[in-house]
Design a protein around this motif. Structure first.
Motif, PDB file in Angstrom:
ATOM      1  N   SER A  63       0.816  -1.212   0.000  1.00  0.00           N
ATOM      2  CA  SER A  63       0.000   0.000   0.000  1.00  0.00           C
ATOM      3  C   SER A  63       0.851   1.264   0.000  1.00  0.00           C
ATOM      4  N   LEU A  64       1.516   1.476  -1.107  1.00  0.00           N
ATOM      5  CA  LEU A  64       2.216   2.747  -1.282  1.00  0.00           C
ATOM      6  C   LEU A  64       1.233   3.880  -1.075  1.00  0.00           C
ATOM      7  N   PRO A  65       1.653   4.963  -0.474  1.00  0.00           N
ATOM      8  CA  PRO A  65       0.736   6.103  -0.378  1.00  0.00           C
ATOM      9  C   PRO A  65       0.465   6.643  -1.777  1.00  0.00           C
ATOM     10  N   GLY A  66      -0.739   7.095  -2.018  1.00  0.00           N
ATOM     11  CA  GLY A  66      -1.065   7.688  -3.309  1.00  0.00           C
ATOM     12  C   GLY A  66      -0.341   9.008  -3.464  1.00  0.00           C
ATOM     13  N   PRO A  67       0.282   9.237  -4.593  1.00  0.00           N
ATOM     14  CA  PRO A  67       0.959  10.515  -4.799  1.00  0.00           C
ATOM     15  C   PRO A  67      -0.041  11.665  -4.913  1.00  0.00           C
ATOM     16  N   ILE A  68       0.410  12.844  -4.603  1.00  0.00           N
ATOM     17  CA  ILE A  68      -0.402  14.052  -4.743  1.00  0.00           C
ATOM     18  C   ILE A  68       0.307  14.944  -5.750  1.00  0.00           C
ATOM     19  N   LEU A  69      -0.392  15.274  -6.838  1.00  0.00           N
ATOM     20  CA  LEU A  69       0.192  16.084  -7.904  1.00  0.00           C
ATOM     21  C   LEU A  69      -0.664  17.324  -8.148  1.00  0.00           C
ATOM     22  N   LEU A  70      -0.031  18.463  -8.269  1.00  0.00           N
ATOM     23  CA  LEU A  70      -0.705  19.702  -8.652  1.00  0.00           C
ATOM     24  C   LEU A  70      -0.182  20.091 -10.029  1.00  0.00           C
ATOM     25  N   LEU A  71      -1.073  20.074 -11.005  1.00  0.00           N
ATOM     26  CA  LEU A  71      -0.718  20.451 -12.370  1.00  0.00           C
ATOM     27  C   LEU A  71      -1.258  21.856 -12.607  1.00  0.00           C
ATOM     28  N   ASP A  72      -0.444  22.839 -12.361  1.00  0.00           N
ATOM     29  CA  ASP A  72      -0.856  24.235 -12.447  1.00  0.00           C
ATOM     30  C   ASP A  72      -0.617  24.754 -13.864  1.00  0.00           C
ATOM     31  N   GLU A  73      -1.658  24.711 -14.679  1.00  0.00           N
ATOM     32  CA  GLU A  73      -1.609  25.137 -16.075  1.00  0.00           C
ATOM     33  C   GLU A  73      -0.539  24.378 -16.866  1.00  0.00           C
ATOM     34  N   LEU A  74      -0.205  23.183 -16.400  1.00  0.00           N
ATOM     35  CA  LEU A  74       0.889  22.422 -17.000  1.00  0.00           C
ATOM     36  C   LEU A  74       0.686  22.178 -18.493  1.00  0.00           C
ATOM     37  N   LEU A  75      -0.518  21.802 -18.889  1.00  0.00           N
ATOM     38  CA  LEU A  75      -0.747  21.448 -20.291  1.00  0.00           C
ATOM     39  C   LEU A  75      -1.625  22.460 -21.016  1.00  0.00           C
ATOM     40  N   ASP A  76      -1.797  23.643 -20.453  1.00  0.00           N
ATOM     41  CA  ASP A  76      -2.661  24.648 -21.080  1.00  0.00           C
ATOM     42  C   ASP A  76      -2.176  25.089 -22.455  1.00  0.00           C
ATOM     43  N   PHE A  77      -0.891  25.026 -22.696  1.00  0.00           N
ATOM     44  CA  PHE A  77      -0.351  25.514 -23.967  1.00  0.00           C
ATOM     45  C   PHE A  77      -0.014  24.387 -24.933  1.00  0.00           C
ATOM     46  N   GLU A  78      -0.432  23.182 -24.584  1.00  0.00           N
ATOM     47  CA  GLU A  78      -0.221  22.038 -25.463  1.00  0.00           C
ATOM     48  C   GLU A  78      -1.483  21.793 -26.283  1.00  0.00           C
TER      49      GLU A  78
END
Length: 144
Positions: A63-78
């Motif tokens: 039971s690895l802890p679930g990762p927490i990711l914040l994608l702050d406008e990461l793919l807005d320009f893709e």
């Protein structure tokens, strides 16, 4: 090493892709590689020192802890195709690991391919609307 492999393959990267340089990956592959690195950074403080010697099935059983990711406008320009190619891997990450992925974006339509999502529309810190989509069932709430 095994934890990194676990996150990368859960996101949809193949062993062939992982053996090449990140610069040789497609744009979506580069983003998925970066997300795998982010997952690893997120869970590293919670890993016991002995986890590297274990196999991937042992890691998931522990039971690895679930990762927490914040994608702050990461793919807005893709291009939306790049995001669409990343969505299955992100969905798999959420379902298999219990990850929390927060996307701050000006282009919520890019994320429509995610099968499970909660979309909150904000303006000046005020919640305007909320949509929850889970397994094809959508619920929308509009706030005044």
């Amino acid at each position: 090493e095994q934890v990194a492999l676990y996150f990368a393959t859960t996101l949809g990267l193949t062993l062939d892709q992982l053996q090449s340089r990140p610069s040789n990956l497609s744009p979506s592959g580069q983003f998925l590689f970066g997300l795998a690195c982010g997952c690893l950074c997120s869970v590293m403080p919670a890993l016991p020192a002995t986890v590297d010697s274990q196999t991937v099935p042992d890691i998931t059983e522990r039971s690895l802890p679930g990762p927490i990711l914040l994608l702050d406008e990461l793919l807005d320009f893709e291009h939306s195709d790049v995001v669409a190619k990343c969505c299955p891997g992100i969905g798999s990450l959420v379902q298999k690991t219990g990850a929390v992925v927060i996307v701050a974006t000006h282009k919520p339509h890019h994320w429509e391919p995610l099968e499970i999502r909660r979309t909150v529309a904000l303006s000046s810190g005020r919640i305007l609307a909320e949509e929850v989509l889970e397994r094809g069932k959508s619920t929308t709430m509009i706030y005044k």
